[in-house]
Design a protein around this motif. Structure first.
Motif, PDB file in Angstrom:
ATOM      1  N   PRO A   9      -2.980   8.015   4.679  1.00 20.66           N
ATOM      2  CA  PRO A   9      -3.388   6.606   4.586  1.00 20.66           C
ATOM      3  C   PRO A   9      -3.333   6.086   3.157  1.00 20.66           C
ATOM      4  O   PRO A   9      -3.610   6.824   2.200  1.00 20.66           O
ATOM      5  N   ALA A  10      -2.985   4.821   3.027  1.00 22.94           N
ATOM      6  CA  ALA A  10      -2.881   4.190   1.704  1.00 22.94           C
ATOM      7  C   ALA A  10      -4.195   4.276   0.945  1.00 22.94           C
ATOM      8  O   ALA A  10      -4.196   4.461  -0.272  1.00 22.94           O
ATOM      9  N   GLU A  11      -5.306   4.172   1.657  1.00 22.49           N
ATOM     10  CA  GLU A  11      -6.617   4.246   1.007  1.00 22.49           C
ATOM     11  C   GLU A  11      -6.821   5.607   0.348  1.00 22.49           C
ATOM     12  O   GLU A  11      -7.390   5.701  -0.739  1.00 22.49           O
ATOM     13  N   LEU A  12      -6.357   6.666   1.005  1.00 24.68           N
ATOM     14  CA  LEU A  12      -6.489   8.011   0.450  1.00 24.68           C
ATOM     15  C   LEU A  12      -5.594   8.178  -0.771  1.00 24.68           C
ATOM     16  O   LEU A  12      -6.000   8.754  -1.780  1.00 24.68           O
ATOM     17  N   ARG A  13      -4.381   7.640  -0.710  1.00 28.06           N
ATOM     18  CA  ARG A  13      -3.486   7.691  -1.875  1.00 28.06           C
ATOM     19  C   ARG A  13      -4.094   6.926  -3.048  1.00 28.06           C
ATOM     20  O   ARG A  13      -4.038   7.375  -4.186  1.00 28.06           O
ATOM     21  N   ASP A  14      -4.678   5.756  -2.759  1.00 29.02           N
ATOM     22  CA  ASP A  14      -5.323   4.965  -3.814  1.00 29.02           C
ATOM     23  C   ASP A  14      -6.492   5.721  -4.427  1.00 29.02           C
ATOM     24  O   ASP A  14      -6.668   5.730  -5.648  1.00 29.02           O
ATOM     25  N   LEU A  15      -7.290   6.348  -3.591  1.00 33.16           N
ATOM     26  CA  LEU A  15      -8.432   7.129  -4.078  1.00 33.16           C
ATOM     27  C   LEU A  15      -7.943   8.286  -4.952  1.00 33.16           C
ATOM     28  O   LEU A  15      -8.503   8.542  -6.019  1.00 33.16           O
ATOM     29  N   GLU A  17      -5.165   8.418  -6.647  1.00 34.54           N
ATOM     30  CA  GLU A  17      -4.648   7.835  -7.895  1.00 34.54           C
ATOM     31  C   GLU A  17      -5.799   7.516  -8.852  1.00 34.54           C
ATOM     32  O   GLU A  17      -5.733   7.824 -10.041  1.00 34.54           O
ATOM     33  N   LYS A  18      -6.857   6.932  -8.342  1.00 33.04           N
ATOM     34  CA  LYS A  18      -8.017   6.599  -9.175  1.00 33.04           C
ATOM     35  C   LYS A  18      -8.681   7.864  -9.715  1.00 33.04           C
ATOM     36  O   LYS A  18      -9.108   7.901 -10.873  1.00 33.04           O
TER      37      LYS A  18
END
Length: 117
Positions: A9-15, A17-18
């Motif tokens: 999920p994009a949210e997991l990739r964003d997390l 990355e952060k």
């Protein structure tokens, strides 16, 4: 044979990355503090320590960049390609670092023996 896509999920990739950004910032602060601390230490051994710290910093930067590439991999084949490239570059860098360290040690040893014979 069709390679399955990595369904992340994009949210997991964003997390991820952060998290990488935060870890990189923390390591940057550590390396800044270590560099400032080493600057106050006199002697020839401190040069080798500074060089070792520099190599470590380069390796950490490469690891963070590698992690960023991996979290954006879309399939297992791409992830394996990224991993292979990273390992190849790390082996190359390690060899170069060892050559530089060995050259520094040999130079220091030569300087230390001058005038003793």
């Amino acid at each position: 044979m069709i390679e399955p896509k990595l369904e992340v999920p994009a949210e997991l990739r964003d997390l991820a990355e952060k998290t990488i950004d935060q870890a990189e910032k923390a390591f940057g602060m550590f390396f800044d503090a270590a560099s400032k601390s080493m600057a106050s230490v006199p002697g020839s051994g401190s040069e080798m320590s500074k060089q070792a710290l520099s190599f470590t910093e380069q390796n950490m930067k490469a690891a963070f960049e590698h992690a960023r590439k991996l979290i954006h991999a879309t399939d297992l084949q791409e992830a394996m390609r990224i991993q292979s490239e990273f390992l190849r570059s790390q082996f190359t860098n390690a060899g170069e670092h060892m050559r530089q360290i060995t050259g520094g040690v040999m130079s220091a040893a030569s300087d230390a023996t001058k005038g003793k014979f």
